[in-house]
Design a protein around this motif. Structure first.
Motif, PDB file in Angstrom:
ATOM      1  N   ALA A 233       0.828  -1.202   0.000  1.00 45.25           N
ATOM      2  CA  ALA A 233       0.000   0.000   0.000  1.00 45.25           C
ATOM      3  C   ALA A 233       0.862   1.251   0.000  1.00 45.25           C
ATOM      4  N   ILE A 234       0.334   2.310  -0.632  1.00 47.33           N
ATOM      5  CA  ILE A 234       1.029   3.596  -0.702  1.00 47.33           C
ATOM      6  C   ILE A 234       0.195   4.640   0.048  1.00 47.33           C
ATOM      7  N   ASN A 235       0.829   5.331   0.966  1.00 49.10           N
ATOM      8  CA  ASN A 235       0.139   6.377   1.717  1.00 49.10           C
ATOM      9  C   ASN A 235      -0.155   7.587   0.835  1.00 49.10           C
ATOM     10  N   GLU A 236      -0.955   8.495   1.370  1.00 53.17           N
ATOM     11  CA  GLU A 236      -1.379   9.662   0.592  1.00 53.17           C
ATOM     12  C   GLU A 236      -0.205  10.544   0.178  1.00 53.17           C
ATOM     13  N   ASP A 237       0.882  10.526   0.948  1.00 50.94           N
ATOM     14  CA  ASP A 237       2.051  11.348   0.602  1.00 50.94           C
ATOM     15  C   ASP A 237       3.001  10.646  -0.362  1.00 50.94           C
ATOM     16  N   GLY A 238       2.614   9.456  -0.845  1.00 57.56           N
ATOM     17  CA  GLY A 238       3.429   8.727  -1.812  1.00 57.56           C
ATOM     18  C   GLY A 238       4.421   7.776  -1.197  1.00 57.56           C
ATOM     19  N   SER A 239       4.479   7.699   0.126  1.00 58.18           N
ATOM     20  CA  SER A 239       5.407   6.784   0.799  1.00 58.18           C
ATOM     21  C   SER A 239       4.744   5.428   1.011  1.00 58.18           C
ATOM     22  N   LEU A 240       5.566   4.403   1.222  1.00 61.75           N
ATOM     23  CA  LEU A 240       5.039   3.061   1.442  1.00 61.75           C
ATOM     24  C   LEU A 240       4.434   2.948   2.834  1.00 61.75           C
ATOM     25  N   ASN A 241       3.273   2.328   2.892  1.00 59.05           N
ATOM     26  CA  ASN A 241       2.626   2.083   4.176  1.00 59.05           C
ATOM     27  C   ASN A 241       3.338   0.934   4.891  1.00 59.05           C
ATOM     28  N   ALA A 248      -2.812   7.913   8.229  1.00 58.01           N
ATOM     29  CA  ALA A 248      -3.702   8.600   9.162  1.00 58.01           C
ATOM     30  C   ALA A 248      -5.154   8.264   8.846  1.00 58.01           C
ATOM     31  N   VAL A 249      -5.986   8.211   9.889  1.00 61.05           N
ATOM     32  CA  VAL A 249      -7.420   8.062   9.684  1.00 61.05           C
ATOM     33  C   VAL A 249      -7.914   9.229   8.830  1.00 61.05           C
ATOM     34  N   GLY A 250      -8.718   8.922   7.824  1.00 56.06           N
ATOM     35  CA  GLY A 250      -9.234   9.939   6.918  1.00 56.06           C
ATOM     36  C   GLY A 250      -8.373  10.160   5.693  1.00 56.06           C
ATOM     37  N   SER A 251      -7.157   9.628   5.699  1.00 60.40           N
ATOM     38  CA  SER A 251      -6.293   9.765   4.527  1.00 60.40           C
ATOM     39  C   SER A 251      -6.603   8.661   3.519  1.00 60.40           C
ATOM     40  N   VAL A 252      -6.019   8.810   2.341  1.00 57.70           N
ATOM     41  CA  VAL A 252      -6.257   7.846   1.255  1.00 57.70           C
ATOM     42  C   VAL A 252      -5.026   6.977   1.063  1.00 57.70           C
ATOM     43  N   VAL A 253      -5.246   5.667   0.958  1.00 60.87           N
ATOM     44  CA  VAL A 253      -4.164   4.740   0.629  1.00 60.87           C
ATOM     45  C   VAL A 253      -4.461   4.121  -0.732  1.00 60.87           C
ATOM     46  N   ALA A 295     -15.321   1.320   3.744  1.00 61.15           N
ATOM     47  CA  ALA A 295     -14.421   2.420   3.390  1.00 61.15           C
ATOM     48  C   ALA A 295     -14.880   3.052   2.081  1.00 61.15           C
ATOM     49  N   GLN A 296     -14.629   4.336   1.947  1.00 60.52           N
ATOM     50  CA  GLN A 296     -14.944   5.027   0.701  1.00 60.52           C
ATOM     51  C   GLN A 296     -13.918   4.642  -0.352  1.00 60.52           C
ATOM     52  N   VAL A 297     -14.415   4.153  -1.490  1.00 62.01           N
ATOM     53  CA  VAL A 297     -13.537   3.799  -2.612  1.00 62.01           C
ATOM     54  C   VAL A 297     -13.621   4.934  -3.622  1.00 62.01           C
ATOM     55  N   LEU A 298     -12.578   5.743  -3.667  1.00 64.54           N
ATOM     56  CA  LEU A 298     -12.581   6.899  -4.560  1.00 64.54           C
ATOM     57  C   LEU A 298     -12.318   6.489  -6.011  1.00 64.54           C
ATOM     58  N   VAL A 315      -8.448   4.183  -1.572  1.00 55.62           N
ATOM     59  CA  VAL A 315      -9.388   3.916  -0.481  1.00 55.62           C
ATOM     60  C   VAL A 315      -9.116   4.869   0.678  1.00 55.62           C
ATOM     61  N   ARG A 316     -10.189   5.468   1.215  1.00 54.57           N
ATOM     62  CA  ARG A 316     -10.044   6.355   2.366  1.00 54.57           C
ATOM     63  C   ARG A 316     -10.196   5.556   3.668  1.00 54.57           C
ATOM     64  N   ILE A 317      -9.255   5.717   4.586  1.00 51.11           N
ATOM     65  CA  ILE A 317      -9.319   5.037   5.874  1.00 51.11           C
ATOM     66  C   ILE A 317     -10.470   5.646   6.683  1.00 51.11           C
ATOM     67  N   PRO A 318     -11.484   4.845   7.017  1.00 55.60           N
ATOM     68  CA  PRO A 318     -12.663   5.421   7.679  1.00 55.60           C
ATOM     69  C   PRO A 318     -12.405   5.826   9.127  1.00 55.60           C
ATOM     70  N   ALA A 319     -13.238   6.729   9.606  1.00 58.30           N
ATOM     71  CA  ALA A 319     -13.171   7.142  11.008  1.00 58.30           C
ATOM     72  C   ALA A 319     -13.502   5.958  11.902  1.00 58.30           C
ATOM     73  N   GLY A 320     -12.917   5.981  13.087  1.00 62.45           N
ATOM     74  CA  GLY A 320     -13.194   4.910  14.043  1.00 62.45           C
ATOM     75  C   GLY A 320     -12.218   3.766  14.001  1.00 62.45           C
ATOM     76  N   ILE A 321     -11.226   3.844  13.107  1.00 61.30           N
ATOM     77  CA  ILE A 321     -10.203   2.795  13.033  1.00 61.30           C
ATOM     78  C   ILE A 321      -9.155   3.056  14.121  1.00 61.30           C
ATOM     79  N   PRO A 322      -8.849   2.052  14.951  1.00 60.38           N
ATOM     80  CA  PRO A 322      -7.843   2.257  15.995  1.00 60.38           C
ATOM     81  C   PRO A 322      -6.431   2.308  15.412  1.00 60.38           C
ATOM     82  N   ALA A 323      -5.527   2.897  16.148  1.00 60.09           N
ATOM     83  CA  ALA A 323      -4.125   2.908  15.724  1.00 60.09           C
ATOM     84  C   ALA A 323      -3.541   1.520  15.930  1.00 60.09           C
TER      85      ALA A 323
END
Length: 347
Positions: A233-241, A248-253, A295-298, A315-323
């Motif tokens: 998976a790739i995080n919203e900033d382009g780095s590897l998850n 982050a919750v609410g970000s897109v992977v 999850a929202q699939v953009l 895919v947007r990480i939905p609210a309520g997901i624990p760390a």
């Protein structure tokens, strides 16, 4: 007797000729020792829909095609060592003369269960456009060889003198080495319940392997290609998850998957998706759950720059997901789901 009354006497006789079954050929006639269950085609005449088949006197699975064609499955137990097998067909109560099947120590072998989803690393049915890995022996070059682009701009159907054939249709090849070839299932298998596959190396072909066909067999690619654990998976900033770099919750992977089936619009096998205004998307509805939450699939569609059959998911990480570093993420198309043990890291 001559001269007797009412002599000679003419007696009408009706001759009924039974539709006697006959085996004319068996393809392939030679099967490499060590092969898994192998489907062979029996050509002949006089076969009925209730025909049975026997190998060395033991009943085996048979599928009736028509009165001149049967497909039988020779189990791996018959193929453990070199020798000659006796194949017979019984139809209408009549058994054919035996045909010979040779089990050879030389040749290409596809390992039993050796056709797997390239993302999940599991052996299931195949889907149109699915990236697969095929394992065995007797094929592929010693030096690992990647796929190439042909003159039409598509991924070539041959690499390292190796091809993968689905009912004679060559599949795009993405990688090959000794005992392994990665290919893309032709989209033309759509609508079938099963398909016969062969590996070809330097002009020599393996025995046919019967594979079930499903509309979709979704799988998410993982970071270590094991089929489970951390997703690629790739995080919203382009780095590897990763556990050290969670999203982050609410970000897109961004995720990558295969086995998502037919697309709209339809694509030609081996096509590289480069047109941002024409990126094919799966025909069946796509949904993703993160830790069991919708999850929202953009975006769900062709991955730009990659071969048709690879699906990109934003895919947007939905609210309520624990760390946590191992949050499960599951892809669903229609009624088919990906593995439940693929994860992403969330903060």
């Amino acid at each position: 007797m001559p001269g007797a009354a009412n002599s000679p006497v003419i007696i009408p006789v009706t001759l009924n000729i039974a539709n006697v079954p006959v085996i004319l050929s068996v393809t392939p006639a030679t099967i490499p020792a060590g092969s898994g269950d192998t489907t062979v085609t029996v050509a002949g005449s006089g076969f009925s829909s209730g025909a049975s088949a026997q190998v060395n006197g033991q009943s085996v699975s048979v599928a009736f095609v028509d009165s001149s064609t049967l497909r039988i499955v020779v189990g791996s137990g018959f193929l453990t060592s070199a020798g000659t097998l006796r194949l017979t067909v019984t139809s209408g109560g009549v058994t054919t003369q035996p045909a010979a099947l040779t089990v050879s120590t030389n040749g290409l072998v596809v390992t039993a269960g050796g056709v797997v989803n390239a993302a999940t690393a599991t052996s299931t049915a195949v889907a149109p456009g699915e990236l697969i890995a095929v394992y065995g022996s007797g094929f592929g070059p010693q030096t690992p060889t990647g796929g190439t682009i042909d003159n039409s701009g598509r991924v070539s159907t041959s690499a390292g003198n190796t091809r993968v054939l689905f009912e004679g249709t060559p599949a795009p090849i993405t990688f090959v080495t000794n005992g392994q070839v990665n290919a893309v299932v032709p989209f033309s298998v759509a609508g079938r319940s099963s398909v016969l596959m062969q590996v070809e190396y330097q002009g020599q072909q393996s025995a046919s392997v019967a594979l079930s066909v499903a509309p979709t067999v979704p799988g998410i690619f993982t970071a270590d290609a094991s089929g489970h654990g951390q997703a690629a998976a790739i995080n919203e900033d382009g780095s590897l998850n990763s556990a050290n770099n969670p999203a982050a919750v609410g970000s897109v992977v961004v995720l990558y998957a295969t086995g998502t089936g037919q697309t709209n619009p339809a694509v030609i096998d081996g096509t590289i998706s480069n047109d941002p205004n024409n990126l094919p998307q799966p025909l069946l509805p796509v949904s993703v759950k993160v830790n069991g939450l919708d999850a929202q699939v953009l975006y769900a569609g062709a991955a730009p720059g990659l071969v048709a059959g690879v699906t990109q998911l934003n895919v947007r990480i939905p609210a309520g997901i624990p760390a946590a570093s191992t949050i499960p993420i599951v892809l669903q198309l229609g009624t088919s789901t990906s593995r439940f043990d693929v994860t992403v890291a969330v903060k």
